[in-house]
Design an enzyme around this catalytic site. Structure first.
Site, mmCIF file in Angstrom:
data_model
loop_
_atom_site.group_PDB
_atom_site.id
_atom_site.type_symbol
_atom_site.label_atom_id
_atom_site.label_comp_id
_atom_site.label_asym_id
_atom_site.label_seq_id
_atom_site.Cartn_x
_atom_site.Cartn_y
_atom_site.Cartn_z
ATOM 1 N N GLU A 11 43.338 32.982 18.744
ATOM 2 C CA GLU A 11 44.158 33.435 19.863
ATOM 3 C C GLU A 11 44.553 32.228 20.695
ATOM 4 O O GLU A 11 43.774 31.288 20.864
ATOM 5 C CB GLU A 11 43.393 34.433 20.742
ATOM 6 N N CYS A 217 44.139 39.591 23.835
ATOM 7 C CA CYS A 217 44.946 40.010 24.977
ATOM 8 C C CYS A 217 46.361 39.457 24.898
ATOM 9 O O CYS A 217 47.281 40.033 25.483
ATOM 10 C CB CYS A 217 44.265 39.589 26.277
ATOM 11 N N ASN A 350 44.574 46.551 20.558
ATOM 12 C CA ASN A 350 43.470 45.661 20.911
ATOM 13 C C ASN A 350 42.871 46.093 22.250
ATOM 14 O O ASN A 350 43.521 45.968 23.279
ATOM 15 C CB ASN A 350 43.967 44.209 21.016
ATOM 16 N N GLU A 351 41.681 46.643 22.210
ATOM 17 C CA GLU A 351 40.907 46.940 23.420
ATOM 18 C C GLU A 351 41.641 47.812 24.441
ATOM 19 O O GLU A 351 41.576 47.556 25.642
ATOM 20 C CB GLU A 351 40.457 45.644 24.089
#
Length: 661
Positions: A11, A217, A350-351
């Site tokens: 990331e 994120c 994602n999350e």
């Protein structure tokens, strides 16, 4: 055992791309930095005027119709009073690193009405010593053209400045100013890459079996229009793969969730090439329109927009696997790679903490399964290792029939030591597990040892845990948003953490099967643990509602507050707390551990014997609600971000809470 158990998660955090794995030495090469990326950024970040020999230069970052192209909005106008004046770039960290005997490729897009020869130098901060020098001849056609020259370094420095100096008085327009080392990483399949050699070599030494990218994120926070759809104004776009391929000067730069700028010099093609060169399975993660990581940016609910994103996701699979007769397979071939990349997996989301995820997910899943039924679909379980949201998403994912569920957790070393049996009881008939992000909180030997102990449990359960990757992978020591990390670096050196070497030891020595083992002895006694109840955020704002702590064994409510009568039970310790509209709001965004406790906090749950909590995360990632009763469970509902943490000495067992990242 899974033959793809150990891989890497890349990331762009901690300047892992620009200023890191992407070998470009010039910072803000296209003058696109803005305050939307970071409050301290301008189009001149890392640049300054250079006045020489009595000649002076004035600079102006321009955004007008004279730009290089539609997606590269800004360029630099340099007006000089004579030859020798110009501009300089400071690069990253202490400056540009050039090494004696090595060659560097300089390029620039330039236009001017005055024909002139530009001098290009890597020099010291004082401008008195040159380490490499070259020239490019700019014609006077006032047309954008790219000019190139190779610079050969005559000495070594890690504090260089790149100077571009005019050859005559007048106006000179510049864009995409680049200096690239020729000695980049060479992949065994695709040859010379755009990747910094020492960092790519350390990644290669991990022998990863998969590469998860681009986030995190970075993947699922932002708006949902393309740059063009926004009228070339939106700098907070969710990562969109189509904006990251093609000529680098046409890739629309963007805000990065972690507080800086993304040039997309490493884009989707480069990720696929890197995976192929590593012998790793590519594993892209795409947004389904539900913002995670504590974002308050409006989510994607418009059916037309959702369908566009669904089609983009299907197009991504075609880009990776389609033959050259397909639309996006032909695009891939046109970029120099006619062979398919052999994509097997795709991550959706994602999350996510909101139910927009559940609303949007089926459309993406159905479209992929209809067009590419061979692709394995990976969903996720939210931002925590247990709790209400974790349970909701696991139930949802079972109903959706996904292939794997991506779990993430960052806990203290004790948690890892006490949870090596976590996956022993997982359902072998349901979705398997992709442990996409995990780490204990530190880069010490004790952290690495705790992770190693936990990894024995992953191997023992690799029939259900198919994939696992430590996170984050990279950190530039001068631009850190998250710690710990596997590989650390600056502008001229890199070094692996002890955690990195544990990962390497396991990934380079994977067995074929698990040998059964048994242990006979007394069962360990549950630890008696004193704890309490508090709410906390870390460098983020959040609001909480319906906080409740229950006994895991009996279900008895040990503490609750819905804030309908205000927040009289609470005592703020740090941050800015207030009861607003039936919620408890912490509004400060620059306070680490902005905490509020209840009166008698550490007597609320002291009678329990097991903990379902975990320590707070590093800055910037989370808001947290916490109870540390050994047998207590904390739940929060109705808030914009919430999570689980602990103020206590020791944790045993899983925790329950919801958290925003």
């Amino acid at each position: 055992m899974s033959d793809e158990l150990y891989g890497i998660f890349y990331e762009d955090i901690n300047y892992a791309a620009d200023g890191g794995l992407y070998a470009e030495l010039v910072r803000n090469r296209s003058f696109e930095f803005t305050t939307q990326d970071n409050a301290s950024f301008t189009g001149m970040t890392a640049w300054s005027a250079a006045n020489r020999g009595g000649a002076t230069a004035t600079t102006q970052v321009v955004n007008d119709a004279g730009r290089l192209n539609a997606t590269n909005r800004s360029y630099l106008r340099v007006t000089t009073t004579g030859a020798g004046a110009g501009v300089r770039n400071a690069g990253y960290n202490t400056g540009l690193f050039v090494e004696e005997g090595e060659s560097y490729d300089f390029s620039v897009w330039a236009r001017s009405t005055t024909a002139q020869t530009l001098t290009v130098r890597v020099e010291d901060a004082a401008g008195t010593t040159a380490y490499a020098t070259g020239e490019v001849a700019v014609d006077g056609s006032d047309t954008w053209k790219q000019y190139e020259v190779t610079l050969d370094a005559s000495a070594t420095t890690n504090a260089g400045r790149l100077a571009v100096l005019a050859g005559a008085a007048g106006t000179l327009n510049l864009d995409m100013v680049s200096l690239f080392p020729q000695d980049t990483w060479v992949g065994p399949v695709n040859g010379t890459s755009v990747l910094r050699k020492d960092l790519a070599e350390k990644i290669e030494a991990l022998d990863p079996q998969f590469l998860r990218f681009p986030g995190g994120c970075v993947t699922n926070v932002g708006t949902f229009r393309t740059y063009e759809e926004s009228g070339y104004t939106d700098r907070r776009r969710t990562y969109q793969w189509k904006e990251t391929i093609g000529p680098v000067e046409e890739r629309a730069t963007n805000w990065n969730f972690w507080g800086y700028n993304q040039s997309y010099g490493i884009g989707y093609l480069e990720y696929f090439l890197f995976a192929e060169d590593l012998g790793a399975t590519p594993l892209p993660v795409v947004s389904v329109g539900a913002n995670g990581c504590g974002s308050t940016i409006p989510e994607m609910t418009d059916p037309v927009q959702i369908q566009r994103w669904v089609q983009d996701t299907v197009d991504l699979v075609e880009f990776a696997n389609g033959d050259v007769t397909t639309e996006w397979g032909a695009v891939r071939a046109g970029l120099g790679h006619p062979e398919p990349f052999g994509l097997k997996y795709i991550g959706l989301g994602n999350e996510e903490n909101t139910t927009t995820f559940e609303a949007n997910f089926p459309a993406f899943r159905d479209a992929i399964e209809d067009r590419f039924p061979e692709i394995e679909i990976i969903s996720n379980s939210g931002p925590d290792d247990t709790g209400t949201r974790f349970d909701e998403l696991w139930e949802f994912n079972r109903a959706q029939g996904v292939d794997m569920v991506d779990e993430h957790y960052y806990n203290d070393p004790q948690w890892f030591l006490e949870n090596d049996e976590r996956y022993d009881s997982y359902d072998r008939e349901g979705p398997h597990v992709f442990l996409g992000e995990y780490a204990s909180r530190g880069n010490t030997f004790a952290n690495a040892l705790a992770e190693a102990a936990f990894m024995t449990g992953l191997e023992r359960n690799s029939d259900v845990v198919e994939l696992a990757s430590y996170a984050p992978l990279l950190a530039n020591e001068d631009y850190v948003q998250w710690s710990p990390d596997a590989i650390w670096f600056d502008n001229d050196e890199s070094w692996g953490s002890v955690n990195y070497y544990v990962q390497q030891m396991f990934s380079a020595n994977v067995g074929d099967q698990v040998v059964p083992s048994t242990h006979t002895g007394p069962a360990p006694a549950d630890a008696v643990l004193d704890g309490g109840v508090f709410l906390s955020t870390w460098n983020t704002a959040a609001q909480y509602d319906n906080v409740r702590v229950t006994d895991n064994a009996t279900g008895e409510v040990l503490f609750s507050d819905d804030f309908s009568a205000g927040a009289q039970q609470w005592e703020p310790q740090a941050g800015t707390w207030a009861a607003q509209d039936g919620a408890y709001v912490q509004s400060a965004t620059n306070v680490t551990d902005a905490r509020s406790i209840v009166s008698g906090a550490y007597a609320k749950a002291g009678r329990a014997t097991r903990s379902s909590s975990t320590p707070a995360r590093p800055p910037g990632r989370r808001a947290s609600s916490s109870a540390s009763p050994p047998a207590g469970r904390t739940t929060t509902t109705g808030g914009t971000s919430a999570g689980g943490t602990t103020p206590v000495r020791r944790s045993s067992g899983r925790r329950a809470a919801a958290r925003a990242r």
